[in-house]
Structure formats: C-alpha cells, structure tokens
Design a protein around this motif. Structure first.
Motif, PDB file in Angstrom:
ATOM      1  N   GLU A 131     -25.020  -1.236 -23.851  1.00  0.00           N
ATOM      2  CA  GLU A 131     -23.557  -1.358 -23.910  1.00  0.00           C
ATOM      3  C   GLU A 131     -22.905  -0.380 -22.939  1.00  0.00           C
ATOM      4  O   GLU A 131     -21.955  -0.718 -22.236  1.00  0.00           O
ATOM      5  N   ARG A 191     -30.019  -1.068 -27.388  1.00  0.00           N
ATOM      6  CA  ARG A 191     -28.786  -1.855 -27.352  1.00  0.00           C
ATOM      7  C   ARG A 191     -27.588  -0.972 -27.026  1.00  0.00           C
ATOM      8  O   ARG A 191     -26.725  -1.350 -26.234  1.00  0.00           O
ATOM      9  N   LEU A 192     -27.541   0.228 -27.645  1.00  0.00           N
ATOM     10  CA  LEU A 192     -26.398   1.125 -27.393  1.00  0.00           C
ATOM     11  C   LEU A 192     -26.330   1.518 -25.923  1.00  0.00           C
ATOM     12  O   LEU A 192     -25.268   1.528 -25.312  1.00  0.00           O
ATOM     13  N   THR A 231     -31.988  -0.188 -31.629  1.00  0.00           N
ATOM     14  CA  THR A 231     -30.578   0.195 -31.573  1.00  0.00           C
ATOM     15  C   THR A 231     -30.300   1.065 -30.353  1.00  0.00           C
ATOM     16  O   THR A 231     -29.288   0.876 -29.664  1.00  0.00           O
ATOM     17  N   ASP A 248     -36.223  -0.223 -35.859  1.00  0.00           N
ATOM     18  CA  ASP A 248     -34.781  -0.470 -35.784  1.00  0.00           C
ATOM     19  C   ASP A 248     -34.108   0.572 -34.893  1.00  0.00           C
ATOM     20  O   ASP A 248     -33.248   0.247 -34.071  1.00  0.00           O
ATOM     21  N   LEU A 249     -34.548   1.812 -35.056  1.00  0.00           N
ATOM     22  CA  LEU A 249     -33.936   2.901 -34.282  1.00  0.00           C
ATOM     23  C   LEU A 249     -34.133   2.676 -32.782  1.00  0.00           C
ATOM     24  O   LEU A 249     -33.203   2.824 -31.979  1.00  0.00           O
ATOM     25  N   PHE A 292     -23.304   8.852 -29.897  1.00  0.00           N
ATOM     26  CA  PHE A 292     -23.506   8.118 -31.138  1.00  0.00           C
ATOM     27  C   PHE A 292     -24.026   9.053 -32.227  1.00  0.00           C
ATOM     28  O   PHE A 292     -23.562   9.043 -33.365  1.00  0.00           O
TER      29      PHE A 292
END
Lengths: 894, 107
Positions: free
Chosen positions: A79, A75-76, A72, A68-69, A30
């Motif tokens: 996935e 979450r990444l 994220t 937020d980082l 990412f």
C-alpha cells in the motif's frame, strides 16, 4: 481474560515472545499504533488455543498468526509503495503549484537563495580548493605505491635529504622497492632567449620519470649514460616552459637551450599538468655527478622517491629495509661517535603525504570553519521556513479542510525547499567554483602552485554533487522543523480553525537566530585568535632590523668565473659599486638570506673541546665583509668579517651566541678554533654575533656560523642592501651596475626582508587560515545579523495589536522601543553566551596555528562578543524604532 | 465503499455495539460459520483502513478491569450508511442474479 504473563503456561509464554519479535516485520508507522492491540489479540487467542488443545494447539495457532503477520506486512508495504507512486505522479503538478506560490513569496525565495548561495557557496569553494590540494590524484601513475624517503641524521634532528651514496646503496640493495629515483633542486640562468632568465631546475636520475610513471609528451626521458658529469648536456622541458619560451609550436626536440654557460640539447617535453613537488621545476637536467659527488656522504641534497615493488605491503616494510641498508652502509654515525645514541633514522612516507601532509590539517580546519558557515545558513533557513509556514497558514488550512492528508501538506512545504535547494545548489556550485578560482590567486605561492597544477580542477559533476549535498544538509533541518510543526498542529487542529499555528514557533525562531549568532561568534573568535597570532609572529624579533633592507639574487656562471678568486673579485666590485649608489647606506652579500631556510646543517666541534662538549649541528653561511653591519646585527664579542680576511689568510669564522654557548661553555670563543667533523674545514673564530631567524619565525633559532665570502665564495648570492630607495628603482640601478661589469649575469628574485619574512611558512600558513576565516566569519555574521533583523521585524509585525494596545494604555514610546530592543538583546545574548562556550571548545582545533596567544585568549573572545552584541543592537534598532512609531488607533483597528 | 468481505463483516460485527479486535474476529467467525477467520495482522490492517475512511472510530472502553491494551472500535454514521448502501447494492445484485437464473432454468 488474559492471564498475567507470569502464570501462563511455558508454551504460551514462548509463543508470545515469538510473536512480539515477529511484529518487527510490520512497517514502523503501523506498529506505533497497533503493537499493543496485536499483542493483546494474540495473547487471548493463544490462551484460548491452549485451553482448547494444549501446546499442540498453541503451535498451530502461532503458526497461523505468524503467516498472517507476514502476509499483512507484505500488503501494508504494498500500500505504501502504491501511495508513493501516486504521489510521484502528482509531483510535477505540485512543483508547478509551488513555483507559482514562490513567485508570490519573493522575499522568502530570495532570502533562501541568497543564504544558500552564501552558505553553500563558501563550502563548495573550499571543497574545490581542498579537492585540488588534497583529494585530486597526483599527476603520476598509481600514486598509492609511490613513497618519499628522508633521513633524520640523529634521533632529534629534522628530516633531511639523502646523500648520493645513501641513495645508491638503497637503490642497489632494496627488494621492497621496485624502483628508486632521486632528484635535487637548483637554479640555472637560461640565456639565448629574449633576456637572461632565472629558471627553477630539477636534477634527476635517469629513472626519475619512469619511477613516477610519467610519459613524455614529446621526445624521450633521460638515459642512464647521461647521468655522469660531462655526458649530461641534455634537458627536458616542462610544458609551461615550452609554451612560454617556444610559443611557435612544433617540435623543439633537438634544439639547443643555453643554461648558465653550457648548451643543452632538448630531448623531451613533459605533458601539461605535470609538476612535481610544491615548487615546480621548469627544466629537468640529469644529475651530472662528478666522481667526487658520487662518494660524498656529507652532502645531503637528494630527494628520494620510490615505487613499492609488487609484493611490498606498505611503506613500513620499505622503511625497515632501507634503515637496515643505511646502517650497514654507514656504520660510523653521529650517535656512535657521541657514545651510543641512535644513528640516522630513515623515514618513508607516502609521496602524497610528503607533499601535502603539512597543509592537510590547515585545510581540514578550514573545512570545519566552512561547516560552521553552512550551519549558520541552516539555522537561517530554519527561521525562513518557520516564517514561511506561518505565512502559508491559511492556504494550508484550506487544503487540510478540503481533505489533504498531513503528508500531502508536508510535501507541499517540502517541495518549495526542493525547488529552491536545487536552484541554490546550482548557483552555489557556480559561485563556489568561481570563488575557488579567485581564491587560488590569494593563496600563498606554495599552495597556489599546486592548485593551478591541478587547474583541471574539480570535475563539475563532483562539485555540483557536493553543493547539492551541502544544500540538502542545510535545508533538511528546516523542513523537519516545519513538518514537525504541521504534524503537531494536526490537520484537524489549529490549521482547520485558522488559529495561530504552533504557539511554540516564535521561541524556535529565537533559538535559531541565537544559534546563528553562536556559530558566527565561534568564527569571529577564531579570526581574532589567528589575527593576533599573525601579528605576534610578524613582530618576533628576527635578531636584526629588517626594515629598509632589500635582497637581490645574483648568480655567476662558471664560464668567465672559473675559480673562487674570480667570483670573489666580481662580488667585491659589485658590492662596492652598489654601496656607492645614491640612497644606499650599505651593501653586502650572503649566500642564503635570513627567513629562507634553516635546514642543511653541518656538524661542528670545538677544537680541543672541553670534556662534556659534544659536536653541534650548525648552519653555515658565507657572508661578505660588512654583512653584519648592513643588516644591523649586534656584535657581542671580537670583530666582524673584514676585507683583510682574504684567501691567503687563515680561514676565519664568526659564530652566533647560541653556538658559542654550546661549544664554549666557558664563554671564551674568540681566538679559538672550530672544525667540521666530516671534512677538513677548520676556522679561527674571530667574532661572536647575535642569533638570526634563518628560517621559520616560530621555531627556535638554530646555532650558526659565518665564513668569509672572500675565503669561501658562493656563485649564487643575495645582494643585501640597506636603503630607503624603492625596490623598483634600486633594482634598475643594480642591473645597470651589474651590466657594466658583466651583461650576461641576471638579477632575480628582488624582495624586501619584510617580504621574505612574510613568505615564511609560518606566516603563509596562518595567512592561508586567516583569509578564509575572515571571509567565513564575515559571512556568518552577516547571515546572523540579517536573521536577527528579520526576526525582530516579524515579531514587531506580529505583535502590532499588542504593542498598539500598550501605547493606547499609556506606555511611553521609549518603553516600547526598549521592550523590542530587549527582546533582540535576549536572543543575541543567548547566542553570544552559547557561542563563547562553543568557541572555548572549538578553538582547541586551532592548536598549531596559534602563536603567542592562548586558545582562550580573553581579548579575542571579548572583542568578538562585543562586536556581535553591538551588531545585534544595530539590527534590532530599526524594528524597535518602527514599533515605537506605531499609531495606537490604527494598529488596534487593523 | 466496502470493497472487501472482511470489511463488510467487520462492520456487521460492530452493529451490535463497540467491540475490541479479538471479539470482532470471534463474532465474524461465528457469523460466517467459521468461513471467515481473521488473524490479528489482517484484522488490524482492515481496522486501520476503516478508521482512515471514517467508517469506524475508536470508542471508549465500556468495561473496566479488562486488558488495558484492548482498543474498542465503534461503527460511525458514515459506516452505517455505507453498510446500508452496500447491502442494498448486494440485495439488488442478488435479485438480478436470481431472476436471471430463474429465466435461464425456464428455458
């Protein structure tokens, strides 16, 4: 909109740095795409925040951004985990599909399997041997605490066994060692069995088995009261001896075994698998020391093994203590006598190092060679993988068109390797284990005995694991190359349009084939160097003419031969009768034949020595009259031993040239006297003879002197016979002669001098290296040549239209043939060039194995290079011929 | 499939033309009255998904001289179709809910 970093407020700059650092939380894939975007976003946001509310606002904004980082990132990664789970669920289906695909691609699957079995199998076989020899535990308890103790009598001398007084002082005074045992080796003749047999015996202290931590399988260990001579009529059998000579089973405890002239009561049997040291003993006896033995400091014959006490950190602590004890117990040393040079030096090593240490470098060297083979296999698998990827081009393109992701395509390629790798590793493990079993029989006895000692061998799981690791290492680069090509081509690029994939592929295959040739060359050069070393070594001048010389061991029991006279009489008679046998030119006896050992020296000095002449350590041998004539040794001064040098006459000695030079620099040795410094032995020197390789061929010849066997007889001798009669027949004849003299005396250990020479450690070690090196070199060469052939065939197939066009346009068939040959030759030449450089670096590792040959020996290098070039031309010849026979019309139409 | 409000709002924001992430975030905030606040990480994750699904594509930067690190994104045909579909579906859902609510209040 963002201000240049330099003019931004401090709070903003700090926030930016913090944010950049925090982005490492995100998955790498990412970050690779979005790092700049994220940073730009944050920069703008934080500047705006500063403009709106100053540093306070900046802090809040940064905190929000960091939260937020983190979210994220979580979450990444979630996935990704979900993706992998989905892929894992698809795995069985993919594997079935791959298996189906492989059934259609038999050449690829077969080639990969064969390469894996060869490349990995060799490594696995070697691993099995290395494991048995170096890694497997010794058959003792807690081996890390066991140490071996030896003594260097002076600063330069080789390590020697200890004397009994030394051992006793260490044992009684040492606090660093919890237990200290000693053992010596000897041979005995066992009678009362089917036929008299010579057995290897170990004489051990009562605490020997206790110190090693070896429990008896049957019966008990020795007791301290059984140590002195007279009380020592007890014996412990090795498992092998028991099985061989008492096959009936049941207990043998309490039974009697006649060894030499005495009956021994069997009190114990050792467990299966116990062997101590490299030459396994078959029976164990108490030391059986007489009062004289107890005090003899000049008699060094005891191996000493100790177990570190609980608080002792390591061998060094024990060494320091034993050294101090040795100096206290033995103040008069060689060194102090000669004026201040250091005295005896005690060395303490881990027992494992003492036993296998000498072989370790050789085995590691072979490990390196096996890695080269595995490397060749890996390169070969690489070419197979690229070729396979080209073959699957259309299929992969269709899958890509139907929406398969890149990782799915890579997985489809990789899964074939996983399947074949697993199968190959399993086959290689089996083949490797089998090869190791065979290889054990080809090893020099010294190592083989150890390998069978550990015949339980390598646990199958460990062998399999090793094979799997090696197979993985061999396949991984191939998969990586194929995956890289796929990624480079891209799902939307060449694959979709069906155009030729990755134009860079043929060069890659060429490079891989060149790499195989390079690695094979390294192994061939090594093989050449070791072969030449071995030839040089075996042609070292031993000082006499060893051909047509045979040695037979004979040993007389005390019973019937109570004194020196009786012994001397029998040997004189035996020698005379053997010399009279048809076909026998000469016969004589010696207590230790050449090529067997050159340790156990005694200190000698010239009587009325000239100033500046120091005592010399020399070997002592007891030879019969006629010995020098029998082995063809040159006499450089005086006379040899004669039948008139009997016990009633003054003791005589014949000394070697090197001893004469050291003791009598004025060159006049004959007629002078020689004395032993530590005992009362005095000899008149009657002759000087050439030096002889008593032990190793690659070591300096040690000074030596010969006493007369008539004056100083030995019970155990080697009967040395110069004859053209084959060994078997002569042995039979000698047995008959001996049986006529005494039927209870066995003849054993028959061998030619050439065999004895080839049994020296220098020769066996190099043979040990050479055999696998030849095997590895052959394998690697085969893999490389087949790889080159495959490459050229493929290249001709791929270039068929082009070659057809050339032919149609008037190129001669010879020209086309040369074109293809040249392509093959370029790959081969590149490989040979790289290989020569690599070999120049790698042959340094051979170091100690080389003898009389420089590491950069041009003959070995050129021969290996020439061999590979010729083989490469051979491999390219058939594809080249095929290319020259192409039908231009058909190749253009197709 | 537009399965999240963030994706919905991002696509809406791109209907006016190619845009870079920070502006997308501001536009979304403005359009929702500050109820949907997009931070950098979350937004980029969503953009990545939309790209993978083919609903948006990277676009050439329209202005020169701006921050070169900015990437511009534009909505694709597929994206517009998906947004239209989703809007219709939502419209349908709203209608169903309204009529149900109206029926409920009459009772």
């Amino acid at each position: 909109m963002s201000a240049p970093a330099g003019t931004a407020p401090a709070s903003v700059r700090a926030a930016r740095r913090l944010y950049r650092a925090a982005t490492i939380l995100l998955p790498r894939a990412f970050i690779a795409i979005h790092a700049a975007g994220l940073q730009a976003f944050f920069d703008e946001a934080v500047l705006e925040a500063h403009a709106a509310g100053g540093p306070r606002r900046v802090v809040r904004r940064t905190a929000d951004a960091l939260i937020d980082l983190i979210g994220t990132a979580g979450r990444l990664r979630g996935e990704r985990v979900r993706e992998l789970t989905v892929a894992a669920r698809l795995l069985p289906r993919e594997a079935r599909a791959a298996a189906r695909g492989l059934r259609r691609a038999r050449a690829f699957a077969g080639g990969l399997l064969v390469t894996l079995v060869l490349g990995v199998g060799v490594g696995t076989a070697l691993f099995a041997v290395v494991h048995a020899a170096l890694l497997a535990p010794l058959p003792v308890a807690d081996e890390d605490r066991l140490v071996d103790v030896v003594v260097h009598p002076d600063a330069t001398a080789a390590a020697m066994p200890a004397s009994y007084p030394e051992y006793r002082e260490w044992r009684d005074a040492s606090r660093t060692l919890g237990a200290l045992a000693a053992y010596g080796r000897t041979n005995r003749t066992a009678t009362g069995l089917d036929a008299p047999v010579r057995v290897a015996a170990a004489l051990v202290t009562a605490n020997f088995f206790d110190t090693l931590g070896v429990p008896m399988d049957q019966g008990r260990a020795f007791r301290p009261e059984e140590e002195p001579a007279g009380a020592d009529d007890v014996v412990i059998l090795s498992h092998e001896f028991r099985v061989r000579h008492y096959p009936a089973g049941g207990s043998v405890i309490g039974r009697t075994l006649r060894l030499g002239d005495r009956p021994y009561t069997i009190v114990g049997v050792l467990p299966d698998g116990f062997r101590f040291d490299l030459q396994p003993a078959e029976v164990f006896l108490p030391l059986g020391l007489t009062l004289v033995d107890l005090e003899r400091r000049d008699s060094r014959w005891l191996g000493v093994v100790g177990r570190l006490a609980d608080g002792t950190p390591g061998a060094e602590a024990a060494r320091a203590e034993l050294q101090a004890i040795a100096e206290a117990g033995n103040p008069v040393t060689v060194g102090s006598a000669a004026g201040g040079a250091p005295g005896p030096r005690v060395a303490v090593r881990r027992l494992r190092d003492a036993i296998v240490g000498g072989f370790a470098p050789v085995l590691w060297l072979l490990g390196g060679a096996a890695l080269l083979v595995a490397g060749t296999a890996a390169a070969s698998i690489g070419t197979l993988a690229v070729t396979r990827a080209i073959g699957r081009r259309r299929e992969l393109a269709i899958r890509a068109a139907l929406g398969a992701s890149q990782s799915a395509l890579v997985a489809a390629v990789a899964i074939e390797f996983v399947l074949l790798g697993l199968a190959g590793a399993a086959l290689a493990a089996v083949a490797g284990a089998w090869t190791a079993q065979v290889a054990v029989h080809l090893l020099p006895d010294a190592i083989a005995s150890r390998a069978t000692w550990l015949a339980g061998g390598v646990p199958a799981g460990r062998l399999m694991l090793f094979a799997l690791a090696l197979a993985t290492a061999a396949c991984l680069p191939a998969v990586a190359v194929a995956a890289r090509d796929l990624r480079r081509a891209g799902a939307t690029g060449a694959l979709r349009t069906g155009a030729p994939v990755g134009t860079g592929r043929r060069p890659i295959r060429g490079v891989l084939v060149a790499a195989q040739i390079a690695l094979a060359l390294v192994l061939l050069v090594g093989t050449g160097l070791v072969t030449r070393s071995l030839v040089r070594l075996r042609h070292v001048d031993p000082g006499f003419a060893p051909d047509r010389l045979l040695a037979l061991g004979v040993s007389l029991p005390v019973q019937g031969y109570p004194d020196a006279d009786a012994v001397a009489r029998l040997y004189r008679e035996l020698t005379a009768r053997v010399a009279a046998l048809p076909g026998v030119e000469r016969a004589a006896t010696i207590d230790e034949m050449p090529f067997t050992r050159d340790d156990g020296q005694v200190e000698v000095t010239a009587e009325a020595a000239m100033s500046g002449v120091e005592p010399v350590m020399a070997l002592i041998r007891s030879a019969s009259p006629g010995y020098f004539e029998a082995i063809g040794l040159a006499v450089t001064g005086g006379r040899t031993l004669e039948a008139t040098d009997t016990a009633e006459r003054p003791a005589v000695a014949v000394i070697t040239d090197s001893l004469a030079r050291r003791l009598f620099p004025d060159g006049r040795a004959v007629g002078r006297r020689l004395s032993l410094t530590r005992s009362k032995g005095r000899f008149e020197i009657v002759g000087v003879v050439g030096d002889v390789r008593m032990g190793e061929l690659d070591r300096e010849m040690r000074p030596a002197f010969y006493t007369s066997s008539l004056q100083d007889p030995s019970r155990s001798v080697q009967l040395v016979v110069r004859t053209g009669v084959p060994a078997d027949r002569l042995t039979g004849d000698v047995r008959r002669v001996l049986a006529a003299l005494d039927p209870d005396v066995p003849v054993y250990g028959v061998r030619t001098f050439a065999q004895a020479r080839d049994a020296t450690r220098g020769v066996t070690t190099r043979r040990l290296v050479l055999f696998p090196l030849m095997l590895f070199g052959g394998l690697a060469t085969a893999i490389a040549v087949v790889g080159l052939y495959a490459l050229m065939s493929q290249a001709v197939a791929e270039r068929t239209p082009e070659l057809g066009l050339r032919l149609a346009l008037g190129a001669s068939r010879g020209g086309v043939r040369r074109l293809v040959l040249r392509q093959g030759l370029v790959a081969a030449a590149a490989g040979v060039g790289a290989g020569l450089l690599l070999a120049a670096l790698a042959t340094r590792a051979l170091g100690g194995v080389l003898y009389g040959v420089p590491a950069l020996d041009p003959v070995s290098f050129l021969a290996a290079a020439a061999a590979l070039i010729v083989l490469a031309l051979g491999a390219a010849a058939s594809p080249a011929a095929r290319a020259s026979r192409l039908d231009p019309i058909r190749s253009l139409r197709d | 499939m537009i399965d999240s409000w963030t994706r919905f709002h991002v696509l809406c924001a791109l209907l006016q033309g190619p845009q870079y992430p920070y502006r997308i975030a501001r536009d979304v905030a403005a359009a929702t009255g500050g109820r949907v606040v997009l931070e950098a990480g979350n937004l980029h994750r969503r953009l990545q998904q939309l790209l993978a699904d083919g609903l948006i594509a990277e676009a050439r930067a329209p202005e020169t001289g701006a921050d070169r690190r900015r990437r511009y994104y534009a909505i694709t045909r597929q994206g517009r179709d998906a947004l239209r579909e989703e809007t219709d579906r939502m419209h349908e859902a709203v209608r169903t809910a309204r009529s149900a609510l109206a029926a409920g209040s009459r009772r």
